[in-house]
Design an enzyme around this catalytic site. Structure first.
Site, short mmCIF file in Angstrom:
data_model
loop_
_atom_site.label_atom_id
_atom_site.label_comp_id
_atom_site.label_asym_id
_atom_site.label_seq_id
_atom_site.Cartn_x
_atom_site.Cartn_y
_atom_site.Cartn_z
N GLU A 102 4.80 -14.16 -11.23
CA GLU A 102 4.27 -13.02 -10.45
C GLU A 102 3.85 -13.50 -9.07
O GLU A 102 3.60 -14.69 -8.86
CB GLU A 102 3.09 -12.46 -11.29
CG GLU A 102 2.30 -11.31 -10.76
CD GLU A 102 3.06 -10.06 -10.38
OE1 GLU A 102 4.05 -10.16 -9.63
OE2 GLU A 102 2.62 -8.97 -10.78
N ASP A 103 3.79 -12.58 -8.11
CA ASP A 103 3.35 -12.98 -6.77
C ASP A 103 1.83 -13.08 -6.67
O ASP A 103 1.29 -14.06 -6.18
CB ASP A 103 3.92 -12.02 -5.70
CG ASP A 103 3.71 -10.54 -6.02
OD1 ASP A 103 3.02 -10.21 -7.02
OD2 ASP A 103 4.24 -9.69 -5.27
N ASP A 106 -4.12 -9.06 -8.90
CA ASP A 106 -5.15 -8.35 -8.15
C ASP A 106 -6.12 -7.72 -9.17
O ASP A 106 -7.00 -8.39 -9.69
CB ASP A 106 -4.43 -7.32 -7.26
CG ASP A 106 -5.33 -6.63 -6.27
OD1 ASP A 106 -6.29 -7.25 -5.80
OD2 ASP A 106 -5.08 -5.45 -5.94
N PHE A 160 -5.43 -8.17 2.42
CA PHE A 160 -4.08 -7.74 2.06
C PHE A 160 -3.10 -8.71 2.71
O PHE A 160 -3.05 -8.84 3.93
CB PHE A 160 -3.81 -6.30 2.48
CG PHE A 160 -2.52 -5.81 1.91
CD1 PHE A 160 -2.44 -5.42 0.57
CD2 PHE A 160 -1.36 -5.79 2.67
CE1 PHE A 160 -1.23 -5.01 0.01
CE2 PHE A 160 -0.15 -5.38 2.12
CZ PHE A 160 -0.10 -4.99 0.80
N ARG A 173 8.80 -9.51 3.32
CA ARG A 173 9.06 -10.37 2.15
C ARG A 173 9.72 -11.67 2.55
O ARG A 173 9.60 -12.67 1.86
CB ARG A 173 9.96 -9.65 1.15
CG ARG A 173 9.35 -8.42 0.49
CD ARG A 173 10.21 -8.00 -0.69
NE ARG A 173 9.92 -6.65 -1.18
CZ ARG A 173 8.96 -6.35 -2.05
NH1 ARG A 173 8.17 -7.29 -2.51
NH2 ARG A 173 8.77 -5.11 -2.44
P1 5GP Z 1 -2.59 -5.46 -9.94
O1 5GP Z 1 -1.90 -4.62 -10.97
O2 5GP Z 1 -3.07 -6.80 -10.42
O3 5GP Z 1 -3.70 -4.68 -9.26
O4 5GP Z 1 -1.59 -5.64 -8.77
C1 5GP Z 1 -0.62 -6.53 -8.82
C2 5GP Z 1 0.47 -6.18 -7.81
O5 5GP Z 1 -0.06 -5.54 -6.65
C3 5GP Z 1 1.07 -7.45 -7.34
O6 5GP Z 1 2.16 -7.78 -8.15
C4 5GP Z 1 1.50 -7.09 -5.94
O7 5GP Z 1 2.78 -6.54 -5.98
C5 5GP Z 1 0.53 -6.05 -5.48
N1 5GP Z 1 -0.55 -6.63 -4.63
C6 5GP Z 1 -1.82 -6.89 -4.95
N2 5GP Z 1 -2.49 -7.44 -3.91
C7 5GP Z 1 -1.59 -7.54 -2.91
C8 5GP Z 1 -1.64 -8.06 -1.57
O8 5GP Z 1 -2.65 -8.55 -1.04
N3 5GP Z 1 -0.47 -7.99 -0.87
C9 5GP Z 1 0.68 -7.47 -1.37
N4 5GP Z 1 1.74 -7.46 -0.58
N5 5GP Z 1 0.77 -6.99 -2.62
C10 5GP Z 1 -0.35 -7.03 -3.38
MG MG Z 2 4.16 -7.77 -7.82
#
Ligand code: 5GP
Ligand code: MG
Length: 188
Positions: A102-103, A106, A160, A173
């Site tokens: 995963e990237d 959050d 962000f 990206r």
């Molecule tokens: P979660 O479900 O944990 O809230 O969010 C995960 C997804 O939200 C990550 O896979 C990513 O795609 C996106 N995301 C969360 N924080 C960021 C951020 O700071 N930048 C970007 N580009 N995407 C984020």
């Molecule tokens: Mg993602």
């Protein structure tokens, strides 16, 4: 929009990332060599495409590779509602050790959704390798499966960020580093 001038500050350079990915690959290789059985690396599209590419090229064990797609973000900076699997796996993960790539973690909702999905599909373990973690934003605890472990590249402050696979409105990206996006780009 979409150019390097939209970046306020670089958090992790290309060389920071490369070194950290090598360490992660070594750690994962050592752990997985003792686990036995088949290994599947599953990249969460699109954000993890560079990380999975860099990671698997540093792993010499026989592995298979697949992608899964989850939608939760739209084009904003806040996740909205329960993540939905919009493009499924091609490979059967029954009885396999899965490493989800995963990237960024959050709130934890996306990963929790994916982990329970892989568990239902019969994976014998689910590990997670994420380039970034924003622990201060966690809403849902990420519970791994079986002998699965959590591998994190960097603990990221609450900004962000974009680059190295991560987008805003599908742009940025291709940046080779991770940087903080200027807030005026998404508050316009
Ligand atoms: P979660 O479900 O944990 O809230 O969010 C995960 C997804 O939200 C990550 O896979 C990513 O795609 C996106 N995301 C969360 N924080 C960021 C951020 O700071 N930048 C970007 N580009 N995407 C984020
Ligand atoms: Mg993602």
């Amino acid at each position: 929009m979409g150019s390097e001038s939209d970046i306020e500050r670089i958090l992790y350079t290309e060389s920071d990332i490369s070194k950290r990915v090598s360490d992660l690959a070594a750690e994962i290789s050592a752990d997985l060599s003792s686990s036995g059985g088949s290994l599947v690396f599953v990249g969460v599209a699109t954000g993890a495409f560079l990380l999975i590419a860099d990671l698997v090229r540093r792993i010499s064990a026989p592995i298979t590779i697949d992608f899964i797609r989850v939608e939760s973000y739209g084009s904003g900076t806040e996740s909205c509602g329960e993540p939905r699997i919009s493009c499924d796996l091609k490979l059967d993960v029954t009885g396999k050790h899965v490493v989800l790539v995963e990237d960024i973690v959050d709130t934890g909702r996306t990963l929790s959704r994916l982990i329970s999905y892989l568990e239902k599909k019969g994976a014998s373990s689910v590990s997670v390798c994420s380039l970034l973690d924003k622990p201060s934003r966690r809403k849902v605890e990420v519970k791994l499966v079986g002998s699965g472990k959590l591998y994190i590249g960097f603990e990221c402050p609450d900004y962000f960020v974009v680059g190295y696979g991560m987008d805003y409105a599908e742009l940025y990206r291709n940046l080779p580093y991770v940087g903080i996006l200027k807030p005026e780009i998404y508050t316009k």
